[in-house]
Design an enzyme around this catalytic site. Structure first.
Site, short mmCIF file in Angstrom:
data_model
loop_
_atom_site.label_atom_id
_atom_site.label_comp_id
_atom_site.label_asym_id
_atom_site.label_seq_id
_atom_site.Cartn_x
_atom_site.Cartn_y
_atom_site.Cartn_z
CG LEU A 1 -1.99 -1.05 1.28
CD1 LEU A 1 -2.65 -1.08 2.65
CD2 LEU A 1 -3.03 -0.76 0.20
N GLY A 2 2.04 1.16 0.59
CA GLY A 2 2.89 2.35 0.62
C GLY A 2 4.12 2.11 1.47
N GLY B 1 6.59 3.96 4.27
CA GLY B 1 6.73 5.11 5.16
C GLY B 1 8.17 5.22 5.60
CB VAL C 1 1.63 0.15 4.89
CG1 VAL C 1 0.22 -0.26 5.31
CG2 VAL C 1 2.26 1.04 5.96
CG ASP D 1 3.88 14.55 10.59
OD1 ASP D 1 3.88 15.65 10.00
OD2 ASP D 1 4.48 13.56 10.16
N1 LIG Z 1 -4.47 1.44 7.70
C1 LIG Z 1 -4.15 1.70 6.43
N2 LIG Z 1 -5.02 1.41 5.44
C2 LIG Z 1 -4.72 1.68 4.15
N3 LIG Z 1 -3.55 2.24 3.74
C3 LIG Z 1 -2.64 2.54 4.68
C4 LIG Z 1 -2.88 2.29 6.07
N4 LIG Z 1 -1.80 2.72 6.76
C5 LIG Z 1 -0.94 3.21 5.86
N5 LIG Z 1 -1.42 3.10 4.61
C6 LIG Z 1 -0.76 3.51 3.37
O1 LIG Z 1 0.62 3.26 3.49
C7 LIG Z 1 1.38 4.47 3.32
C8 LIG Z 1 2.57 4.45 4.26
O2 LIG Z 1 2.10 4.60 5.58
P1 LIG Z 1 3.05 4.90 6.81
O3 LIG Z 1 2.20 5.20 7.99
O4 LIG Z 1 4.04 3.81 6.96
O5 LIG Z 1 3.92 6.08 6.36
P2 LIG Z 1 3.69 7.58 5.91
O6 LIG Z 1 2.70 8.22 6.80
O7 LIG Z 1 3.38 7.64 4.45
O8 LIG Z 1 5.14 8.13 6.09
P3 LIG Z 1 5.99 8.43 7.37
O9 LIG Z 1 5.81 7.34 8.37
O10 LIG Z 1 7.35 8.47 6.80
O11 LIG Z 1 5.48 9.76 7.82
C9 LIG Z 1 0.40 5.60 3.60
O12 LIG Z 1 0.75 6.75 2.92
C10 LIG Z 1 -0.92 5.01 3.11
O13 LIG Z 1 -1.05 5.21 1.72
#
Ligand SMILES: Nc1ncnc2c1ncn2[C@@H]1O[C@H](COP(=O)(O)OP(=O)(O)OP(=O)(O)O)[C@@H](O)[C@H]1O
Length: 319
Positions: free
Chosen positions: A55-56, A58, A63, A171
């Site tokens: 999904l992404g 971070g 994720v 954030d």
């Molecule tokens: N519960 C969820 N359901 C669907 N997609 C999710 C979920 N959590 C995260 N994602 C997807 O995964 C991506 C990465 O999430 P993550 O929380 O790891 O990092 P981030 O917020 O993008 O970055 P960082 O942690 O560096 O600030 C998100 O941008 C989102 O698109």
């Protein structure tokens, strides 16, 4: 929804401090292996989960969309490997600690946490099938006031819950607000959040995405009498709402790629953002209540829940 024309990817994170400063000074205690707590709901087994897609990515983790083979229930699984740097591990422990404590329909729900002997950490969360408000803005364009009122109502409920539990998110931005197809909006990504132990705990560290930081986080003496951090989340919410309405980061002209100093000047000394002429008086007032440069003049999350922009629109949604 109008198309967003000049939307751009900004590098809005502050540079990391020297590596000598990057080690946590007060290492957090290791959480117990494979845990579920009162506010998390146990799933049968992490071994029963199958990855469907990424999904992404971070900060330090990935994720995945996963499903539980026995029940076909879909979840999001955040995996952080054991060999990540100390800062990332500190952030993931902080996120775990907060997810264990929280239980609100407007905060992402954690179903379980697992830590393997090699240090790999997995956090199982509810799956939000429409991505983030940032990705929706990029794909669908700007949001109507009606949508924004509904979004504000939900995020404010989440913030009010967090603040009442002495948690500051630090954030808030469109990329950290997850959405599902029912247009439910939930606050996520607690990597830089802070749990306040006492009311007057100082909270002035440079963490989070600097574009959405409030003036008092740059200059607590001028803008933050008795700065305690809660009002900083409200500033970030105000910027987020305005960005979702106009389609670009509100404190700079569309398309401008700012460096850190430009952003700091825009936040602390720049003119207040120009609000579009067609904006309703209620929405205008809501944004002004969030974007007061002096932190003590900003409304709190619970005060904003009774603001006409939120109340009037949520009444309309009920009809
Ligand atoms: N519960 C969820 N359901 C669907 N997609 C999710 C979920 N959590 C995260 N994602 C997807 O995964 C991506 C990465 O999430 P993550 O929380 O790891 O990092 P981030 O917020 O993008 O970055 P960082 O942690 O560096 O600030 C998100 O941008 C989102 O698109």
């Amino acid at each position: 929804m109008a198309l967003v024309r000049e939307r751009r990817q900004l590098n809005l994170r502050l540079p990391l401090p020297d590596s000598s400063e990057r080690r946590p000074r007060f290492p957090l205690p290791l959480p117990p292996t494979t845990t579920t707590t009162s506010s998390t709901t146990a799933v049968a087994s992490f071994a029963d989960l199958e990855k469907i897609q990424v999904l992404g990515h971070g900060n330090g983790g990935t994720v995945y969309k996963v499903h539980q083979k026995k029940t076909s229930t879909v979840y999001a699984l955040k995996v952080v490997h054991g060999d990540t740097d100390a800062i990332t591990r500190r952030q993931i422990f902080r996120e775990m600690e907060i997810l264990r404590r929280t239980d609100s329909p407007h905060v992402i729900h954690c179903h379980g946490i697992s830590e393997k002997p090699d240090g790999d950490i997995s956090i199982l969360m509810e799956y939000m099938d429409s991505g983030t408000l940032d990705s929706l803005l990029k794909s669908n364009g700007t949001f109507s006031e009606q949508n924004l009122s509904d979004i504000a109502f939900q995020v404010l409920n989440g913030l009010s819950y967090l603040h009442s539990h002495k948690i500051i998110h630090r954030d808030i931005k469109p990329a950290n607000l997850l959405v599902n197809s029912k247009m439910e909006v939930k606050i996520s990504d607690f990597g830089v959040s802070k749990i306040m132990c006492r009311t007057l705990d100082p909270c002035n560290s440079y963490v989070g995405t600097c574009a959405y930081m409030s003036p008092e986080r740059f200059d607590p003496e001028t803008y933050g009498q008795n700065y305690n951090g809660y009002a900083a989340d409200i500033w970030s919410l105000g910027l987020t709402m305005l960005e979702l309405y106009i389609g670009h980061f509100p404190l700079l002209p569309a398309g401008q790629r700012p460096d850190w100093a430009t952003l700091m000047c825009a936040i602390c000394f720049g003119e207040p953002p120009n609000l579009p002429d067609d904006m309703s008086l209620e929405f205008r007032s809501f944004i002004e209540c969030c974007l007061q440069r002096e932190s003590s003049k900003r409304w709190s999350a619970s005060q904003l829940l009774s603001h006409a922009f939120v109340v009037n629109h949520s009444k309309k949604s009920e009809n």
